[in-house]
Scaffold this active site. Structure first.
Site, PDB file in Angstrom:
ATOM      1  N   SER A  24      48.397  37.107  29.745  1.00 51.04           N
ATOM      2  CA  SER A  24      47.435  37.871  30.521  1.00 51.04           C
ATOM      3  C   SER A  24      45.999  37.488  30.161  1.00 51.04           C
ATOM      4  CB  SER A  24      47.713  39.361  30.316  1.00 51.04           C
ATOM      5  OG  SER A  24      47.182  40.119  31.377  1.00 51.04           O
ATOM      6  N   ASP A  78      54.860  39.132  39.717  1.00 48.79           N
ATOM      7  CA  ASP A  78      53.740  39.709  38.971  1.00 48.79           C
ATOM      8  C   ASP A  78      52.706  40.218  39.972  1.00 48.79           C
ATOM      9  OD1 ASP A  78      51.605  40.316  37.312  1.00 48.79           O
ATOM     10  OD2 ASP A  78      51.861  38.550  36.042  1.00 48.79           O
ATOM     11  N   HIS A 101      54.921  41.362  35.290  1.00 43.50           N
ATOM     12  CA  HIS A 101      53.987  40.897  34.248  1.00 43.50           C
ATOM     13  C   HIS A 101      54.645  41.073  32.878  1.00 43.50           C
ATOM     14  CE1 HIS A 101      49.946  39.632  33.311  1.00 43.50           C
ATOM     15  NE2 HIS A 101      49.720  40.647  32.507  1.00 43.50           N
TER      16      HIS A 101
END
Length: 662
Positions: A204, A310, A341
């Site tokens: 991320s 995601d 995610h």
């Protein structure tokens, strides 16, 4: 002397010479007599984790982000094996630069850094230090500027974020200054224990920083492993002018900054607000935070991982970064999962640790273990079922134009290769989402226009990024558009819409590396969370129709005037199985995935000027051969009353890359 005799004598002398040479080699090289040791192919856990050196260094970024008159220092926590330095051997570094070490935590269990009374790190989040330090690597956890124990301010992907980590790579290679404390003058150097070879990893936000540092071309960065990472911060907050969230980067900065930074960084917050207007227009702030144009500077290899579902860091980020890297000849490897995610440690743990180990051994230690000769891409086809490709997308992939056509009922049309005629209309309903549209694909509803193929005669694989071009006439001065591709047919998939985005966390643990009393290598096991569905939305794209003339600047629309616009759909790799149908849906606001426009428009689609460019493996021939040849079963466009079952509708996302499973 006869020729035969001379030849025999020559052969004999040659044999004697060869025998003597072999004997001498054996005498002077004991290793040869015993069998020379083979070059290593895998690093082994031969060093003590318990006795590892744990130290903290503050590296000068040469920036003054908080405007206090002195350059900012970022905190660098280091865990490294003690023995190599004692043996005079230098080691490589694995680095994770993050804003989350104190505010939010890392990994599925939201681990934070902890420290002893001397300020040395005790618990380093995640398994990297536990596993790799005994194998001869140093692990470095960097607090980005403005977070935890670092100076400066969080500027959300800007120069300060990137320089926070780049300066550490420079320090590891002897090109930047480091200090033993945050404010002192005692210097700290790394060149005595590291060779400077660095690999960056992170999920991320952390992976985004790795992308940004690689895009500077910094010397010493050998590889990056971005997991669910952003490639352009504009595309995290907007989709061609359409806001994806109800807030901007200032909210994220406020969420991750240390209390001290929050108190001193008002000027940076103000610049984030002013530089990221809610209009969705492109500004210099976004140019600074767009790494894609700098792919040509990347020297490091890239091992990218992304969840194809995601909806936090959407797969457009991976797709455009991957394509730019490919155009510039960057060495690449790829994993694409069915999850949202989620870190690969939590969806394919054993294979991930093994693959990551071999990747770092190859890229940082130079071991010839063959990983560079293995298939480039691993794709999850069903929960825990994977396929591989030598290159990605496959070389046989070609962009094919598909066209929507009218059916026998409003909004229930056909999808094929022939140009359509007429119009279809829908009215934006911000309370409806892609799951509502797909569930009612065979019914007329006022909020969407859907177009489907016949049931396929054989599998059809889409691999890469699609585009949808529409010509739409609005009734209002503002309008947003959504386009989604859907696989219509029963399947069992990972439940990416669940709170944990395709995994279930179990109570028992598995251990990966060595542990100490303050830092365990044991983590909760996970398994796939599955859902039985009648359809799967597998690619999406959105835009503000007002960006028809310039994707970077919106304009007010003239009601009753047609506008043509192209929507970029997120990258994916999906096989529509034999017997299923492929659908294209065009609609307005996709609830919880984009924000609605100021008005509530009705839009008329000109089908003759609407099309989808989709990446088909096998090209146009692949689509032609999927068509049903049964003359008795023409394509049906008769509305059905039944509602198809799918995953839950998209839920509101907190606009923090990483979310609850950072």
């Amino acid at each position: 002397m006869p020729i035969r005799a001379r030849r025999t004598r020559f052969i004999w002398r040659s044999l004697v010479t060869a025998a003597l040479a072999a004997l001498m080699a054996t005498l002077i090289s004991p290793g040869a007599a015993l069998g020379a040791p083979r070059p290593p192919r895998e690093s082994e856990p031969v060093y003590s984790y318990e006795k590892a050196i744990r130290e903290s260094v503050w590296v000068d970024t040469r920036l003054d982000g908080d405007g206090d008159g002195r350059t900012d220092r970022v905190a660098v926590d280091i865990v490294r094996p003690r023995e190599p330095a004692q043996q005079g051997r230098k080691i490589p570094v694995i680095m994770d630069a993050s804003p989350y070490y104190s505010c939010c935590g890392r990994g599925n269990e939201s681990q934070k850094k902890t420290y002893d009374a001397d300020g040395h790190v005790v618990q380093m989040p995640l398994f990297y230090d536990n596993y790799f330090v005994p194998r001869g690597y140093a692990f470095v956890g960097v607090d980005l500027a403005g977070t935890n124990r670092s100076d400066g301010c969080v500027d959300v992907g800007g120069r300060s974020d990137v320089q926070s980590a780049k300066a550490v790579v420079d320090w590891l290679n002897g090109r930047a200054e480091g200090y033993t404390s945050r404010t002192g003058t005692a210097r700290a150097t790394a060149t005595g224990w590291t060779d400077g070879s660095t690999g960056m990893i992170g999920k991320s936000y952390d992976g985004t920083v790795a992308n940004g540092v690689a895009a500077t071309g910094v010397e010493g960065l050998k590889t990056i492993v971005p997991i669910g990472a952003i490639s352009s911060w504009y595309d995290y907050y907007f989709a061609q002018g359409a806001p994806l969230y109800d807030g901007g980067p200032d909210g994220l900065s406020n969420a991750v900054e240390s209390p001290e930074a929050r108190a001193r960084c008002g000027a940076v917050q103000k610049r984030l607000v002013e530089g990221a207007p809610r209009s969705g227009d492109w500004t210099p702030l976004w140019t600074e935070r767009d790494h894609v144009p700098d792919a040509g500077k990347v020297r490091a290899s890239v091992f990218a991982v992304h969840g194809m579902q995601d909806l936090n860091v959407r797969t457009k980020h991976f797709g455009q970064w991957w394509d730019a890297l490919a155009e510039n000849g960057v060495q690449r490897k790829l994993w694409l999962s069915q999850t949202g995610h989620v870190d690969p440690f939590d969806f394919r743990r054993t294979a991930w640790v093994d693959t990551l180990h071999r990747w770092f051994d190859h890229e940082l230690l130079g071991y010839d273990n063959g990983i560079d000769r293995e298939p480039m891409a691993d794709i999850e086809r069903a929960p825990d079922r994977w396929s591989t490709d030598r290159v990605w997308p496959p070389r046989a992939t070609e962009s094919v134009e598909l066209r929507p056509g009218k059916g026998t009922a409003p909004g229930v049309g056909t999808l094929g290769t022939e140009r359509g005629k007429g119009t279809e209309r829908f009215t934006d309903d911000p309370q409806r989402s892609e799951t509502d549209w797909a569930a009612a694909i065979d019914r007329s509803t006022p909020d969407k226009a859907g177009f489907t193929t016949r049931p396929l005669a054989r599998d059809l694989r889409l691999s890469g990024s699609s585009k949808v071009t529409v010509t739409a006439t609005p009734t209002t001065r503002t309008a947003h558009l959504s386009a989604v591709l859907v696989d219509l047919g029963p399947d069992t998939i990972r439940d990416y819409a669940d709170d944990h985005e395709g995994i279930t966390t179990l109570a028992d643990r598995t251990c990966w590396g060595a542990s100490t009393s303050g830092d365990s290598s044991c983590f909760k096991r996970t398994e796939a969370k599955k859902a039985a569905v009648d359809y799967t939305v597998f690619s999406r794209g959105w835009a503000d129709l007002g960006t028809y003339a310039d994707p970077r600047k919106g304009r007010l629309l003239t009601p009753g005037k047609p506008y043509t616009i192209t929507l970029d759909l997120a990258a994916s790799d999906h096989v529509v199985p034999k017997g299923h149908r492929l659908a294209l849906i065009v609609a307005g606001t996709d609830q919880n995935l984009i924000e609605p426009p100021a008005d509530t428009p009705t839009l008329a689609l000109d089908l003759s000027r609407t099309s989808a460019q989709v990446p088909l493996v096998g090209g146009a021939d692949a689509f032609r051969t999927t068509k049903s040849t049964a003359k008795s079963t023409p394509q049906s466009t008769t509305p059905r009353e039944s509602r198809l079952d799918g995953v839950a509708p998209p839920r509101p996302f907190r606009h923090v890359p990483g979310g609850s499973t950072a």
